[in-house]
Design an enzyme around this catalytic site. Sequence first.
Site, PDB file in Angstrom:
ATOM      1  N   LYS A 154       0.881  -1.172   0.000  1.00  0.00           N
ATOM      2  CA  LYS A 154       0.000   0.000   0.000  1.00  0.00           C
ATOM      3  C   LYS A 154       0.903   1.201   0.000  1.00  0.00           C
ATOM      4  O   LYS A 154       1.926   1.187   0.714  1.00  0.00           O
ATOM      5  CB  LYS A 154      -0.919   0.007   1.228  1.00  0.00           C
ATOM      6  CG  LYS A 154      -1.838  -1.208   1.353  1.00  0.00           C
ATOM      7  CD  LYS A 154      -2.980  -1.182   0.378  1.00  0.00           C
ATOM      8  CE  LYS A 154      -3.757  -2.507   0.411  1.00  0.00           C
ATOM      9  NZ  LYS A 154      -4.929  -2.569  -0.429  1.00  0.00           N
ATOM     10  N   LYS A 156      -2.025   1.261  -2.937  1.00  0.00           N
ATOM     11  CA  LYS A 156      -2.403   0.208  -3.882  1.00  0.00           C
ATOM     12  C   LYS A 156      -1.714   0.386  -5.231  1.00  0.00           C
ATOM     13  O   LYS A 156      -1.220  -0.566  -5.814  1.00  0.00           O
ATOM     14  CB  LYS A 156      -3.913   0.246  -4.125  1.00  0.00           C
ATOM     15  CG  LYS A 156      -4.755  -0.139  -2.951  1.00  0.00           C
ATOM     16  CD  LYS A 156      -6.233   0.097  -3.234  1.00  0.00           C
ATOM     17  CE  LYS A 156      -6.855  -1.145  -3.769  1.00  0.00           C
ATOM     18  NZ  LYS A 156      -8.016  -1.604  -2.984  1.00  0.00           N
ATOM     19  N   LYS A 180       2.029  -9.756  -2.754  1.00  0.00           N
ATOM     20  CA  LYS A 180       0.871  -9.810  -3.662  1.00  0.00           C
ATOM     21  C   LYS A 180       0.652  -8.481  -4.377  1.00  0.00           C
ATOM     22  O   LYS A 180       0.681  -7.432  -3.743  1.00  0.00           O
ATOM     23  CB  LYS A 180      -0.390 -10.153  -2.860  1.00  0.00           C
ATOM     24  CG  LYS A 180      -1.582 -10.510  -3.712  1.00  0.00           C
ATOM     25  CD  LYS A 180      -2.821 -10.745  -2.883  1.00  0.00           C
ATOM     26  CE  LYS A 180      -3.583  -9.485  -2.583  1.00  0.00           C
ATOM     27  NZ  LYS A 180      -4.135  -8.782  -3.747  1.00  0.00           N
ATOM     28  N   ASP A 182      -1.759  -5.703  -5.952  1.00  0.00           N
ATOM     29  CA  ASP A 182      -3.137  -5.354  -5.634  1.00  0.00           C
ATOM     30  C   ASP A 182      -4.004  -5.607  -6.868  1.00  0.00           C
ATOM     31  O   ASP A 182      -3.504  -5.751  -7.980  1.00  0.00           O
ATOM     32  CB  ASP A 182      -3.233  -3.901  -5.129  1.00  0.00           C
ATOM     33  CG  ASP A 182      -4.110  -3.836  -3.883  1.00  0.00           C
ATOM     34  OD1 ASP A 182      -5.129  -4.557  -3.855  1.00  0.00           O
ATOM     35  OD2 ASP A 182      -3.783  -3.094  -2.943  1.00  0.00           O
ATOM     36  N   GLU A 183      -5.324  -5.676  -6.641  1.00  0.00           N
ATOM     37  CA  GLU A 183      -6.215  -6.056  -7.732  1.00  0.00           C
ATOM     38  C   GLU A 183      -6.227  -5.048  -8.884  1.00  0.00           C
ATOM     39  O   GLU A 183      -6.497  -5.406 -10.024  1.00  0.00           O
ATOM     40  CB  GLU A 183      -7.642  -6.285  -7.203  1.00  0.00           C
ATOM     41  CG  GLU A 183      -8.384  -5.062  -6.676  1.00  0.00           C
ATOM     42  CD  GLU A 183      -7.924  -4.617  -5.283  1.00  0.00           C
ATOM     43  OE1 GLU A 183      -7.199  -5.391  -4.625  1.00  0.00           O
ATOM     44  OE2 GLU A 183      -8.281  -3.495  -4.881  1.00  0.00           O
ATOM     45  N   HIS A 272      -7.929 -13.406  -7.070  1.00  0.00           N
ATOM     46  CA  HIS A 272      -8.508 -12.272  -6.343  1.00  0.00           C
ATOM     47  C   HIS A 272      -9.943 -12.133  -6.842  1.00  0.00           C
ATOM     48  O   HIS A 272     -10.211 -12.300  -8.020  1.00  0.00           O
ATOM     49  CB  HIS A 272      -7.701 -11.005  -6.620  1.00  0.00           C
ATOM     50  CG  HIS A 272      -8.001  -9.910  -5.637  1.00  0.00           C
ATOM     51  ND1 HIS A 272      -9.207  -9.239  -5.639  1.00  0.00           N
ATOM     52  CD2 HIS A 272      -7.270  -9.382  -4.631  1.00  0.00           C
ATOM     53  CE1 HIS A 272      -9.192  -8.340  -4.654  1.00  0.00           C
ATOM     54  NE2 HIS A 272      -8.036  -8.417  -4.022  1.00  0.00           N
ATOM     55  N   HIS A 305      -9.932 -15.802  -2.315  1.00  0.00           N
ATOM     56  CA  HIS A 305     -10.291 -14.951  -1.170  1.00  0.00           C
ATOM     57  C   HIS A 305     -11.654 -15.346  -0.619  1.00  0.00           C
ATOM     58  O   HIS A 305     -12.595 -15.539  -1.377  1.00  0.00           O
ATOM     59  CB  HIS A 305     -10.332 -13.479  -1.604  1.00  0.00           C
ATOM     60  CG  HIS A 305      -8.987 -12.843  -1.652  1.00  0.00           C
ATOM     61  ND1 HIS A 305      -8.716 -11.648  -1.039  1.00  0.00           N
ATOM     62  CD2 HIS A 305      -7.829 -13.245  -2.220  1.00  0.00           C
ATOM     63  CE1 HIS A 305      -7.445 -11.328  -1.240  1.00  0.00           C
ATOM     64  NE2 HIS A 305      -6.891 -12.290  -1.964  1.00  0.00           N
ATOM     65  N   LYS A 312     -12.629  -5.237   7.059  1.00  0.00           N
ATOM     66  CA  LYS A 312     -13.255  -4.033   6.508  1.00  0.00           C
ATOM     67  C   LYS A 312     -14.312  -4.319   5.445  1.00  0.00           C
ATOM     68  O   LYS A 312     -15.032  -3.416   5.043  1.00  0.00           O
ATOM     69  CB  LYS A 312     -12.167  -3.119   5.916  1.00  0.00           C
ATOM     70  CG  LYS A 312     -11.563  -3.618   4.609  1.00  0.00           C
ATOM     71  CD  LYS A 312     -10.518  -2.669   4.037  1.00  0.00           C
ATOM     72  CE  LYS A 312     -10.058  -3.161   2.669  1.00  0.00           C
ATOM     73  NZ  LYS A 312      -8.945  -2.392   2.134  1.00  0.00           N
ATOM     74  N   SER A 356      -8.535 -11.912   4.125  1.00  0.00           N
ATOM     75  CA  SER A 356      -7.916 -10.617   3.819  1.00  0.00           C
ATOM     76  C   SER A 356      -8.938  -9.500   3.892  1.00  0.00           C
ATOM     77  O   SER A 356     -10.130  -9.719   3.711  1.00  0.00           O
ATOM     78  CB  SER A 356      -7.336 -10.689   2.399  1.00  0.00           C
ATOM     79  OG  SER A 356      -6.973  -9.416   1.922  1.00  0.00           O
TER      80      SER A 356
HETATM   81  C1  CAP Z   1      -6.557  -5.778   1.376  1.00  0.00           C
HETATM   82  C2  CAP Z   1      -6.830  -5.692  -0.103  1.00  0.00           C
HETATM   83  C3  CAP Z   1      -7.591  -6.881  -0.692  1.00  0.00           C
HETATM   84  C4  CAP Z   1      -8.930  -7.142  -0.078  1.00  0.00           C
HETATM   85  C5  CAP Z   1      -9.794  -8.060  -0.896  1.00  0.00           C
HETATM   86  C6  CAP Z   1      -7.580  -4.437  -0.435  1.00  0.00           C
HETATM   87  O1  CAP Z   1      -5.892  -4.657   1.861  1.00  0.00           O
HETATM   88  O2  CAP Z   1      -5.635  -5.604  -0.791  1.00  0.00           O
HETATM   89  O3  CAP Z   1      -7.765  -6.603  -2.042  1.00  0.00           O
HETATM   90  O4  CAP Z   1      -8.738  -7.734   1.157  1.00  0.00           O
HETATM   91  O5  CAP Z   1     -10.974  -8.324  -0.243  1.00  0.00           O
HETATM   92  O6  CAP Z   1      -7.238  -3.841  -1.468  1.00  0.00           O
HETATM   93  O7  CAP Z   1      -8.513  -4.095   0.252  1.00  0.00           O
HETATM   94  P1  CAP Z   1      -5.863  -4.295   3.416  1.00  0.00           P
HETATM   95  P2  CAP Z   1     -11.619  -9.763  -0.152  1.00  0.00           P
HETATM   96  O8  CAP Z   1      -5.158  -5.419   4.110  1.00  0.00           O
HETATM   97  O9  CAP Z   1      -5.111  -2.992   3.480  1.00  0.00           O
HETATM   98  O10 CAP Z   1      -7.282  -4.161   3.870  1.00  0.00           O
HETATM   99  O11 CAP Z   1     -10.620 -10.669   0.467  1.00  0.00           O
HETATM  100  O12 CAP Z   1     -12.831  -9.585   0.676  1.00  0.00           O
HETATM  101  O13 CAP Z   1     -11.906 -10.161  -1.547  1.00  0.00           O
HETATM  102 MG    MG Z   2      -6.497  -5.285  -2.717  1.00  0.00          MG
END
Ligand code: CAP
Ligand code: MG
Length: 433
Positions: A154, A156, A180, A182-183, A272, A305, A312, A356
Amino acid sequence: MPFKEVYEQFVDLHHNPSKEELVCSFYIEPMKGETIKRAAGAVAAESSVGTWTAVKGLGLKHVHEIAATVFEINGNWIKVSYPLDNFELGNMSQVYSAIAGNILGMKAVQNIRLQDIQWPQKLLNSFPGPQFGIEGIRKKFKIKKRPILACVPKPKIGMTSKEHSQIGFEIWSGGIDLLKDDENLTSQPFNKFSERVKLCMKLAEKAEKETGERKAGLFNVTAPGKELYKRASLVADYGNPYVMIDILTAGWSAAQGLREHCKDLGLAIYAHRAFHSAFTRNPKHGVSMLVIAETSRLIGVDNVHVGTGIGKLAGSTLEVKTLANVMRSFKTSSDKKQHLLGQNWGRIKNVVPVSSGGLHPGNIPEIVSFFGANLAIQVGGGIHGHPNGSHAGAKAVRQALEAALQKISLREYAKNHSELKIALDTWGFRHIK
Ligand code: CAP
Ligand code: MG
């Protein structure tokens, strides 16, 4: 015949589906003025051979044979069976166009949600399933029992490849196994895919030497057409064992193509699920996350996931626990309360569930006691938000995990582990919203 009567022909509450049929459980709310029977029949008709009015062809032998049947109506819950010929073996997009296609937009139903699917063995076996499964992934990383740890940098997006790879080194050397993407990070101008892989792999090697542990990247190969496969090949060329795909924004066919491509390359696939909430979040409408996870398993990802229950992002604790259990098991039972149909997964390997979203060291014991140790834990903000930086944040997560596995309270463990102490002083044990 009045057109609505066509729909009722698709209801037979005496029908007992054979093992060759695919079964779906749906929650439906008929539109105002519509009976549940007609609405249910509409679902079976539109998702198999029918349409809004009678057509001559419905009487043809094979058409008649493959019509779907509503065989159970229980309040708003219905079960529909589909003879195998509704589907093209091994073609997931086609399966979804039937059982999760037009029916989601039909006026006959106010709300409709596909809750679970029971796959007949022939259709199930037409998909490859994960190449490695939990056992294979654990072997790759020589991690016998503890949860696998992943970390997403982060911010992202926005960092250069160099900045990204340096964060990689900090977290790998701090005790995290997987870096990893990020998406929403693929190959933007400031952080080109090939440059990122090159720089990260150099530092992964350095971190491996320093820690004696295997370190890898979950590089997001999501891209249009052939580019997706080209990126996977590049990752393999560098000797990295994993790729990541945004399985839903990429689409089932692209993911199936990636699975095929990864077979020869020996690459594991990390899925993801960004985009899932567009259809999983409304409990009355859409497609459940369980269905998405089961589908991802058949297509052949090694990680998916499942959420946290306490972090959150939306998802109840019951839901995320069920998801994790279904991903890890080889045989699951039906469950009336959750409207689960049960599945014998046969030769299909299992999947590492990933918890996550809003996690930090103070949550780790809760996650472990909730899911057990057979999972991956992924942390972003809860590492990089550490007052002493990402390296200290990674150490704090690893320390929290060690404490949880030894069943020592975090406060106690923090007495001799300063990174953990600072993390607890910062976030405590709170659930992030
Ligand atoms: C987590 C994360 C993941 C989410 C995906 C984000 O970051 O990288 O993509 O957890 O959600 O971008 O939010 P944080 P899920 O650790 O900073 O929250 O697993 O529900 O698909
Ligand atoms: Mg993410």
